[in-house]
Enzyme design. Structure first.
Site, short mmCIF file in Angstrom:
data_model
loop_
_atom_site.label_atom_id
_atom_site.label_comp_id
_atom_site.label_asym_id
_atom_site.label_seq_id
_atom_site.Cartn_x
_atom_site.Cartn_y
_atom_site.Cartn_z
N SER A 74 28.29 9.34 72.15
CA SER A 74 27.79 10.24 71.42
C SER A 74 26.82 10.18 70.83
CB SER A 74 29.25 10.48 70.34
OG SER A 74 28.66 11.14 69.07
N THR B 142 27.90 19.65 72.16
CA THR B 142 28.97 20.25 71.24
C THR B 142 28.40 21.42 70.66
OG1 THR B 142 29.79 18.04 71.26
CG2 THR B 142 30.37 19.59 69.55
#
Length: 382
Positions: free
Chosen positions: A109, A158
């Site tokens: 991430s 995202t």
């Protein structure tokens, strides 16, 4: 509680709760507002029944799938998640190694606690880089270039987090990075010394993907502040289309929930979408990914790889999603709790448990390959 006594999601969660300080457990376990969507994500699977076939000769079962050009040995993957070395000192290192062992995909991430480059050295298997769209466009370009250089095969943007969700559990404890806890939060840390020892005796906590842009020494960075102050709420389809073109390879949008958005993703050249409500951590009251899956697969499933995550706790949940047309299913808390409880052995036990459940379930359904799982095998309760 010992790892060998963990047989399912609830066991892993209970073991993690016994080890972690309250504020960290609540960061993993918590969700937005009243946490309705969080609960609904798993409950949605209960409204769907499996209809098995028998006498089909299922001595050998092939669980492999191909997603965004990457072959996975089983139809689940470890969704990229933030701050993993906060939960256990091994963090993403444990997840990368476990995913490699089981031949499945994992990801680092933007808020990851090891670098893209290190993760790539640990596992040469399927990998994505999950990132957010920052106000600092230079940071966005830098992240994409860095991922390309590291050999990451797919980008995962995202798109449901242009501002932070209302995570009230974190507010009650004062959870932030570095720790700036209130009295209630500090008390919880004091009564979990094993976690504190692991935290204090290993390398300093860092966010390598953001290190040149976030100076944590200057003050605490709450997750809410990161989303609110660093991410760009003006992000548009044109911005994403430019990123897809710049990347020039497998590109996935995580957080798609409407048919209209799924069609737009196809139009701008994305090769994958993940139906997701961010584990119930963003917009409380939003629909579960499983409930929305059939509608989106019908609209775009022949033109783009459709995946989903949220609330997956059992192999039968995965079988239901695959039967509706998902190409693969993402796991989040399912592997984070065993990571927190036991590091790499915990993640490996969780993946082995899921692999065994999927294999057993496919045999009981009379299927020898994922492609044989169809809607014919499902019935929904009214």
């Amino acid at each position: 509680m010992r790892l060998k006594d963990c047989y399912n999601f609830h066991d892993f969660r209970r073991m993690a709760k016994g080890r972690l300080p309250g504020p960290i457990f609540d960061y993993i376990d918590g969700a937005a507002d009243d946490e309705v969507t969080y609960r609904r994500n798993t409950a949605a699977f209960e409204n769907c029944d499996l209809v098995p076939d028998v006498l089909r000769g299922v001595a050998d079962v092939d669980m492999s799938v191909t997603v965004m050009g990457q072959k996975l040995a089983m139809p689940v993957y470890c969704s990229p998640t933030a701050l993993q070395r906060l939960f256990h000192h091994q963090g993403e290192r444990a997840v990368a190694a476990a995913a490699a062992k089981y031949g499945t995909m994992f990801g680092v991430s933007s808020l990851g606690t090891i670098s893209l480059e290190e993760a790539r050295q640990i596992s040469s298997g399927p990998q994505v880089y999950q990132f957010y769209f920052h106000k600092d466009r230079g940071l966005n370009r830098e992240m994409m270039a860095r991922a390309k250089t590291a050999g990451v095969q797919a980008m995962m943007l995202t798109v449901d987090s242009i501002t932070g969700g209302n995570r009230e559990r974190d507010k009650r404890t004062g959870f932030s990075i570095p720790f700036k806890l209130n009295l209630a939060g500090m008390t919880q840390f004091a009564i979990k010394p094993s976690w504190a020892i692991g935290w204090l005796t290993h390398e300093r906590f860092a966010l390598p993907q953001l290190e040149s842009h976030v100076k944590m020494d200057d003050g605490a960075l709450s997750i809410s502040r990161y989303f609110t102050e660093m991410l760009d709420p003006s992000m548009s389809w044109n911005d994403v289309a430019d990123m897809v073109k710049t990347w020039g390879g497998q590109f996935c949008l995580k957080g798609i929930m409407s048919v209209e958005d799924a069609k737009r993703a196809v139009e701008i050249g994305c090769t994958g979408i993940v139906l997701s409500n961010h584990g119930g951590r963003q917009l409380d009251g939003s629909r579960s990914a499983f409930d929305q899956l059939a509608e989106i697969v019908d609209a775009v499933g022949d033109r783009i790889d459709v995946m989903m995550d949220g609330g997956v706790q059992r192999g039968t949940h995965v079988l239901k999603a695959l039967s509706l047309g998902a190409k693969a299913v993402g796991l989040g808390r399912y592997y984070l709790f065993p990571l927190a409880a036991a590091g790499q052995p915990g993640v490996e036990r969780a993946l082995e448990t899921m692999r065994t459940e999927i294999e057993r379930g496919m045999k009981l359904m009379g299927c020898t390959s994922v492609s044989q799982l169809t809607r014919r095998n499902l019935r929904f309760r009214s």
